[in-house]
Design an enzyme around this catalytic site. Structure first.
Site, short mmCIF file in Angstrom:
data_model
loop_
_atom_site.label_atom_id
_atom_site.label_comp_id
_atom_site.label_asym_id
_atom_site.label_seq_id
_atom_site.Cartn_x
_atom_site.Cartn_y
_atom_site.Cartn_z
N PHE A 142 -11.34 -4.51 -6.47
CA PHE A 142 -11.38 -5.69 -5.50
C PHE A 142 -10.83 -5.04 -4.11
CE2 PHE A 142 -10.14 -7.96 -9.40
CZ PHE A 142 -10.99 -8.99 -9.74
N ASP B 138 -6.33 -6.23 -7.47
CA ASP B 138 -5.84 -7.44 -6.10
C ASP B 138 -6.95 -8.26 -6.07
OD1 ASP B 138 -4.53 -8.07 -3.91
OD2 ASP B 138 -5.42 -6.66 -2.58
N ASP C 173 -16.01 -3.48 -5.63
CA ASP C 173 -16.06 -4.86 -4.99
C ASP C 173 -17.28 -5.28 -5.04
OD1 ASP C 173 -13.96 -5.82 -2.77
OD2 ASP C 173 -15.86 -6.87 -2.67
N SER C 174 -17.42 -6.59 -5.28
CA SER C 174 -18.88 -7.21 -5.22
C SER C 174 -19.41 -7.70 -3.93
CB SER C 174 -18.61 -8.75 -6.08
OG SER C 174 -17.50 -9.58 -5.11
N CYS D 125 -2.60 -13.92 -5.41
CA CYS D 125 -2.15 -14.44 -4.09
C CYS D 125 -2.51 -15.79 -4.26
CB CYS D 125 -2.95 -13.61 -2.93
SG CYS D 125 -4.74 -13.81 -3.15
N ARG E 235 0.74 -1.23 0.11
CA ARG E 235 0.04 -0.10 0.02
C ARG E 235 0.98 1.21 -0.19
NH1 ARG E 235 -3.23 -3.12 4.19
NH2 ARG E 235 -4.59 -4.00 2.95
N1 SAH Z 1 -7.14 -4.79 -1.93
C1 SAH Z 1 -8.02 -5.46 -0.65
C2 SAH Z 1 -8.11 -7.12 -0.60
C3 SAH Z 1 -8.61 -7.48 -1.70
S1 SAH Z 1 -9.39 -9.14 -1.34
C4 SAH Z 1 -7.10 -4.59 0.50
O1 SAH Z 1 -6.06 -4.18 0.16
O2 SAH Z 1 -7.52 -4.86 1.56
C5 SAH Z 1 -10.55 -9.49 -2.71
C6 SAH Z 1 -11.67 -8.67 -2.82
O3 SAH Z 1 -12.27 -8.91 -4.09
C7 SAH Z 1 -12.65 -9.03 -1.85
O4 SAH Z 1 -12.92 -7.79 -0.96
C8 SAH Z 1 -14.02 -9.72 -2.50
O5 SAH Z 1 -15.37 -9.32 -2.14
C9 SAH Z 1 -13.72 -9.12 -3.97
N2 SAH Z 1 -14.03 -9.96 -5.09
C10 SAH Z 1 -13.89 -11.18 -5.21
N3 SAH Z 1 -14.53 -11.36 -6.36
C11 SAH Z 1 -14.84 -10.48 -7.06
C12 SAH Z 1 -15.26 -9.96 -8.27
N4 SAH Z 1 -15.55 -10.71 -9.15
N5 SAH Z 1 -15.69 -8.75 -8.27
C13 SAH Z 1 -15.57 -7.86 -7.64
N6 SAH Z 1 -15.14 -7.94 -6.23
C14 SAH Z 1 -14.75 -9.22 -6.23
#
Ligand code: SAH
Length: 392
Positions: free
Chosen positions: A224, A296, A246-247, A336, A208
């Site tokens: 995400f 991410d 985010d979904s 990840c 970050r």
């Molecule tokens: N970048 C964040 C962590 C991401 S974790 C941080 O730094 O804290 C992955 C995220 O993707 C989760 O919040 C999950 O809800 C979301 N997610 C999973 N599949 C998705 C999709 N197809 N579209 C949008 N969001 C999604």
């Protein structure tokens, strides 16, 4: 102590100190071993190899703990390992929330402990750790004097060990629905009981900082986003705006709270509760553009079996991301997935750049934070890979 004998020729990884024994490598198991019990592992001619704990239900039948025959795995052994893991972090981490114990990487397979201020969240992933839970809780109390210890053993991997999911308080009063933590002087609201992982993506702390150092005066697309941490850092470092996708509605509610907690005005951020794959296409179709895109995604390939499908999904979002970037725009892209190596990921970025018809420079290689070490003798402990790319 009961013994387990390996098949001939299967001792090589043990001698190289890899901590896992798969069921197919085992020749003979002494009768009466209870799941989670400490055993002595021997080679085919009954020579001592190591001590570890056994689980008949798991594909990873043994997780090795100790290679020195003369050392007993008793209460003080566990206390010592926990103490070492905590003290390794003391001098290098200057923030109040981080991973204290990272399972195999800290020589304590099956145990994760995250510190959030004076709260500890513990994840028990194996039957072997289940058996010594009380010793672990007492050691954590002695060494860190937390106000609460909460168990979040709700990982799907417990099923592979024949264990039920469980979440409960192990020490102290009940845990509130949200607590405020401090990370690099930013505030984040964390739900320890129901948030993703143990509540927060602690492994991205360093990334970050790095990503936000590219954010000044840029329009950011934070894909995400979860609870908005990349956007909080980026906007605080001078980004012009951020669009978070985010979904999960809960994730975005939390993100809004976190942006507000850090005094970031809602005139410079937008929350999009949609699927990233679809939204990137929509943006492409209406010729939207951004100057910094963060990708991410969750684990798209938890194991090698899902590798091909995941390859396509990673390429898809990276290709779309590159198309949406302005000239010399920055792409901060992560994987990840344990099943995708850094080399694989680089190949994916190469393929995406070729198909997007963009030139790409890698500016920085990123990995998991220092509180998530990579144990050389257990390459599986490396999971988070990232690149900061300039897209020309
Ligand atoms: N970048 C964040 C962590 C991401 S974790 C941080 O730094 O804290 C992955 C995220 O993707 C989760 O919040 C999950 O809800 C979301 N997610 C999973 N599949 C998705 C999709 N197809 N579209 C949008 N969001 C999604």
């Amino acid at each position: 102590m009961k013994k387990i004998i390996l098949k001939k020729g299967r001792e090589k990884p043990v001698l190289k100190k890899h901590p896992w024994i798969f069921s197919g490598a085992i020749k003979k198991v002494d009768p009466g071993i209870i799941d989670g019990e400490i055993i002595e592992l021997c080679d085919h001619s009954s020579g001592f190899l190591a001590y570890g704990y056994y689980n008949s239900k798991s594909q990873i039948s043994i997780r090795l703990l100790e290679w020195n025959k003369d050392i007993d795995i008793n209460d003080s052994w566990w206390q010592e390992k926990i103490k070492n893991s905590i003290s390794r972090r003391d001098s290098i981490i200057k923030t109040d929330s981080y991973r204290l114990i990272f399972s195999e990487a800290d020589y304590l397979p099956g145990l994760i402990v995250d510190k959030y201020g004076d709260y500890l969240v513990m994840q028990v992933l194996t039957a072997g750790i289940e058996k010594v839970k009380e010793i672990i809780v007492n050691a954590l109390l002695d060494l860190t004097s937390p106000s609460r210890i909460f168990e979040r053993s709700d990982s799907v991997t417990r099923k592979l060990e024949g264990l039920e999911k469980t979440s409960k308080i192990l020490y102290g009063d009940s845990v509130p629905d949200s607590i405020i933590i401090n990370e690099n002087n930013f505030k984040f609201s964390v739900n320890l009981k129901e948030g993703q992982k143990t509540g927060f993506y602690l492994d991205q702390r360093r990334n970050r900082e790095v990503v936000s150092s590219f954010s000044k005066e840029r329009r950011v697309l934070d894909c995400f986003s979860y609870s908005g941490a990349f956007s909080v850092y980026s906007l605080a470092h001078g980004a012009e705006s951020s669009t978070l996708i985010d979904s999960s509605k809960q994730a975005l509610d939390l993100a809004k709270k976190n942006l507000e907690l850090n005094n970031l005005s809602d005139s410079i951020f937008e929350l999009v509760n949609e699927d990233v794959f679809k939204t990137l296409r929509k943006f492409r179709d209406c010729s939207a553009d951004f100057d910094l895109i963060i990708l991410d995604p969750p684990k798209l390939a938890p194991t090698r079996a899902q590798k091909n499908k995941a390859f396509r999904a990673y390429k898809d979002i990276n290709l779309l991301g590159m198309k949406l970037l302005t000239q010399n725009g920055i792409l901060a892209t992560f994987s990840c997935s344990g099943g995708i190596s850094q080399q694989d990921f680089r190949q994916i970025i190469f393929n995406a750049a070729r198909d997007a018809n963009r030139e790409v420079q890698i500016l920085t290689n990123l990995s998991q934070g220092v509180d998530h070490p990579i144990r050389l003798t257990c390459p599986e402990t490396e999971y988070l890979k990232g690149f900061i790319c300039r897209v020309i």
